[in-house]
Design a protein around this motif. Structure first.
Motif, PDB file in Angstrom:
ATOM      1  N   SER A   1     -40.911  96.331  29.374  1.00  0.00           N
ATOM      2  CA  SER A   1     -41.326  96.946  30.635  1.00  0.00           C
ATOM      3  C   SER A   1     -42.305  98.094  30.401  1.00  0.00           C
ATOM      4  N   LEU A   2     -42.032  98.909  29.400  1.00  0.00           N
ATOM      5  CA  LEU A   2     -42.940 100.007  29.058  1.00  0.00           C
ATOM      6  C   LEU A   2     -44.275  99.481  28.547  1.00  0.00           C
ATOM      7  N   LEU A   3     -44.216  98.369  27.854  1.00  0.00           N
ATOM      8  CA  LEU A   3     -45.420  97.766  27.285  1.00  0.00           C
ATOM      9  C   LEU A   3     -46.333  97.217  28.378  1.00  0.00           C
ATOM     10  N   VAL A   4     -45.757  96.463  29.306  1.00  0.00           N
ATOM     11  CA  VAL A   4     -46.549  95.759  30.321  1.00  0.00           C
ATOM     12  C   VAL A   4     -46.806  96.632  31.545  1.00  0.00           C
ATOM     13  N   ARG A   5     -45.805  97.371  31.977  1.00  0.00           N
ATOM     14  CA  ARG A   5     -45.908  98.280  33.122  1.00  0.00           C
ATOM     15  C   ARG A   5     -46.260  97.548  34.420  1.00  0.00           C
ATOM     16  N   TYR A   6     -45.381  96.618  34.775  1.00  0.00           N
ATOM     17  CA  TYR A   6     -45.501  95.914  36.056  1.00  0.00           C
ATOM     18  C   TYR A   6     -44.128  95.906  36.716  1.00  0.00           C
ATOM     19  N   ARG A   7     -44.044  96.445  37.934  1.00  0.00           N
ATOM     20  CA  ARG A   7     -42.761  96.707  38.580  1.00  0.00           C
ATOM     21  C   ARG A   7     -41.853  95.488  38.646  1.00  0.00           C
ATOM     22  N   TRP A   8     -42.394  94.355  39.063  1.00  0.00           N
ATOM     23  CA  TRP A   8     -41.544  93.179  39.250  1.00  0.00           C
ATOM     24  C   TRP A   8     -41.043  92.614  37.927  1.00  0.00           C
ATOM     25  N   LEU A   9     -41.842  92.766  36.885  1.00  0.00           N
ATOM     26  CA  LEU A   9     -41.357  92.345  35.574  1.00  0.00           C
ATOM     27  C   LEU A   9     -40.212  93.252  35.128  1.00  0.00           C
ATOM     28  N   THR A  10     -40.335  94.533  35.393  1.00  0.00           N
ATOM     29  CA  THR A  10     -39.260  95.471  35.060  1.00  0.00           C
ATOM     30  C   THR A  10     -37.972  95.090  35.787  1.00  0.00           C
ATOM     31  N   VAL A  11     -38.087  94.796  37.078  1.00  0.00           N
ATOM     32  CA  VAL A  11     -36.913  94.381  37.860  1.00  0.00           C
ATOM     33  C   VAL A  11     -36.296  93.118  37.273  1.00  0.00           C
ATOM     34  N   GLY A  12     -37.151  92.150  36.939  1.00  0.00           N
ATOM     35  CA  GLY A  12     -36.663  90.890  36.376  1.00  0.00           C
ATOM     36  C   GLY A  12     -35.966  91.075  35.042  1.00  0.00           C
ATOM     37  N   LEU A  13     -36.549  91.888  34.168  1.00  0.00           N
ATOM     38  CA  LEU A  13     -35.972  92.075  32.835  1.00  0.00           C
ATOM     39  C   LEU A  13     -34.692  92.910  32.872  1.00  0.00           C
ATOM     40  N   VAL A  14     -34.637  93.886  33.762  1.00  0.00           N
ATOM     41  CA  VAL A  14     -33.391  94.649  33.913  1.00  0.00           C
ATOM     42  C   VAL A  14     -32.293  93.730  34.457  1.00  0.00           C
ATOM     43  N   THR A  15     -32.659  92.843  35.383  1.00  0.00           N
ATOM     44  CA  THR A  15     -31.698  91.868  35.905  1.00  0.00           C
ATOM     45  C   THR A  15     -31.184  90.957  34.788  1.00  0.00           C
ATOM     46  N   TYR A  16     -32.094  90.528  33.924  1.00  0.00           N
ATOM     47  CA  TYR A  16     -31.706  89.698  32.772  1.00  0.00           C
ATOM     48  C   TYR A  16     -30.694  90.414  31.885  1.00  0.00           C
ATOM     49  N   SER A  17     -30.934  91.695  31.609  1.00  0.00           N
ATOM     50  CA  SER A  17     -30.029  92.450  30.744  1.00  0.00           C
ATOM     51  C   SER A  17     -28.676  92.676  31.415  1.00  0.00           C
ATOM     52  N   LEU A  18     -28.703  93.104  32.673  1.00  0.00           N
ATOM     53  CA  LEU A  18     -27.445  93.383  33.377  1.00  0.00           C
ATOM     54  C   LEU A  18     -26.640  92.111  33.607  1.00  0.00           C
ATOM     55  N   THR A  19     -27.323  90.983  33.742  1.00  0.00           N
ATOM     56  CA  THR A  19     -26.614  89.708  33.863  1.00  0.00           C
ATOM     57  C   THR A  19     -25.845  89.412  32.584  1.00  0.00           C
ATOM     58  N   ASN A  20     -26.482  89.646  31.448  1.00  0.00           N
ATOM     59  CA  ASN A  20     -25.794  89.472  30.172  1.00  0.00           C
ATOM     60  C   ASN A  20     -24.586  90.397  30.066  1.00  0.00           C
ATOM     61  N   CYS A  21     -24.749  91.630  30.561  1.00  0.00           N
ATOM     62  CA  CYS A  21     -23.633  92.582  30.542  1.00  0.00           C
ATOM     63  C   CYS A  21     -22.480  92.072  31.397  1.00  0.00           C
ATOM     64  N   TRP A  22     -22.809  91.551  32.570  1.00  0.00           N
ATOM     65  CA  TRP A  22     -21.764  91.016  33.462  1.00  0.00           C
ATOM     66  C   TRP A  22     -21.010  89.873  32.800  1.00  0.00           C
ATOM     67  N   THR A  23     -21.730  88.964  32.130  1.00  0.00           N
ATOM     68  CA  THR A  23     -21.055  87.818  31.511  1.00  0.00           C
ATOM     69  C   THR A  23     -20.050  88.268  30.465  1.00  0.00           C
ATOM     70  N   ARG A  24     -20.353  89.337  29.742  1.00  0.00           N
ATOM     71  CA  ARG A  24     -19.462  89.790  28.674  1.00  0.00           C
ATOM     72  C   ARG A  24     -18.147  90.334  29.242  1.00  0.00           C
ATOM     73  N   MET A  25     -18.232  91.029  30.373  1.00  0.00           N
ATOM     74  CA  MET A  25     -17.014  91.535  31.007  1.00  0.00           C
ATOM     75  C   MET A  25     -16.272  90.409  31.724  1.00  0.00           C
ATOM     76  N   TYR A  26     -17.006  89.543  32.375  1.00  0.00           N
ATOM     77  CA  TYR A  26     -16.373  88.418  33.075  1.00  0.00           C
ATOM     78  C   TYR A  26     -15.585  87.551  32.098  1.00  0.00           C
TER      79      TYR A  26
END
Length: 233
Positions: free
Chosen positions: A127-152
């Motif tokens: 996200s810091l490299l590319v600096r595009y808002r929607w990509l940041t939203v998408g990549l944070v969603t990807y990470s938090l989804t992985n976090c959710w799966t680990r707790m689930y």
């Protein structure tokens, strides 16, 4: 500290598992590293597409590798054995209460979550490299989804996830700072103000590629989970 640990365990039991075979299938699919390979390839694509200088491309790839090394490998090889905190699925106190999906239990120790630190370090660095808002939203969603799966799936406590996210943030910021310094000396850091480009010089239409791949990845997980559910029933 004991009160915090007990709260962590009770919170995990609230977030862990469900009666839904469909959600079980989604979590199992999205927690696998192989599921996200197309996303990593798409990020590699936009790096190669938008950086003509080979030194910058190599430096970006080395930086991503350093993120994985510092965020995940050090955790798995040093921190987890040293701290030796049981995963919920192996915890003598609550292990029998954890909803285990498809007999997936993970290794013995779980502090802190390498899934959380790895995915968030890559998400934040990109996200810091590319600096595009929607990509940041998408990549944070990807990470938090992985976090959710680990707790689930009951293989990490919320505390494991929280520390993993914090460590991933520190790693990403440190690696990005190092990247900017080295790239600035080798090539010179770019600043753009042209229509159709991000401020770091990435063509916006190419940045939509990983976003499309993200949507397709989630669609794949849902379809696969539905097919598994249909086979069981």
């Amino acid at each position: 500290m004991e009160e915090i640990i007990q709260f962590d365990k009770q919170l995990l039991l609230m977030l862990n598992g469900s009666e839904s075979t469909f959600i079980d299938g989604v979590a199992l699919t999205l927690t696998k590293a192989a599921t996200w390979i197309p996303l990593y390839v798409s990020l590699l694509f936009i790096v190669i597409k938008n950086n003509i200088n080979w030194r910058t491309v190599v430096l970006i790839l080395a930086s991503a590798g350093l993120c994985v090394l510092l965020a995940g490998t050090i955790d798995d090889e040093i921190v987890k054995p040293l701290v030796a905190r049981w995963r919920p699925t192996h915890d003598p106190q609550i292990g029998s209460l954890v909803d285990v999906v498809n007999d997936y239990r993970g290794g013995n120790y779980g502090f802190f979550s390498a899934h959380a630190s790895n995915t968030f370090s890559i998400a934040l660095f990109s996200s810091l490299l590319v600096r595009y808002r929607w990509l940041t939203v998408g990549l944070v969603t990807y990470s938090l989804t992985n976090c959710w799966t680990r707790m689930y799936l009951g293989v990490h406590y919320p505390g494991d996830i929280t520390v993993g996210l914090l460590w991933g943030t520190i790693v990403a910021l440190g690696v990005y700072t190092l990247f900017r310094y080295v790239n600035g000396r080798w090539v010179g850091n770019r600043t753009f103000s042209l229509p159709g480009f991000t401020t770091s010089g990435y063509e916006i239409r190419t940045v939509f590629v990983p976003l499309i791949v993200l949507v397709l990845t989630f669609a794949y997980a849902f379809i696969r989970a539905w097919l598994i559910m249909e086979d069981i029933h």
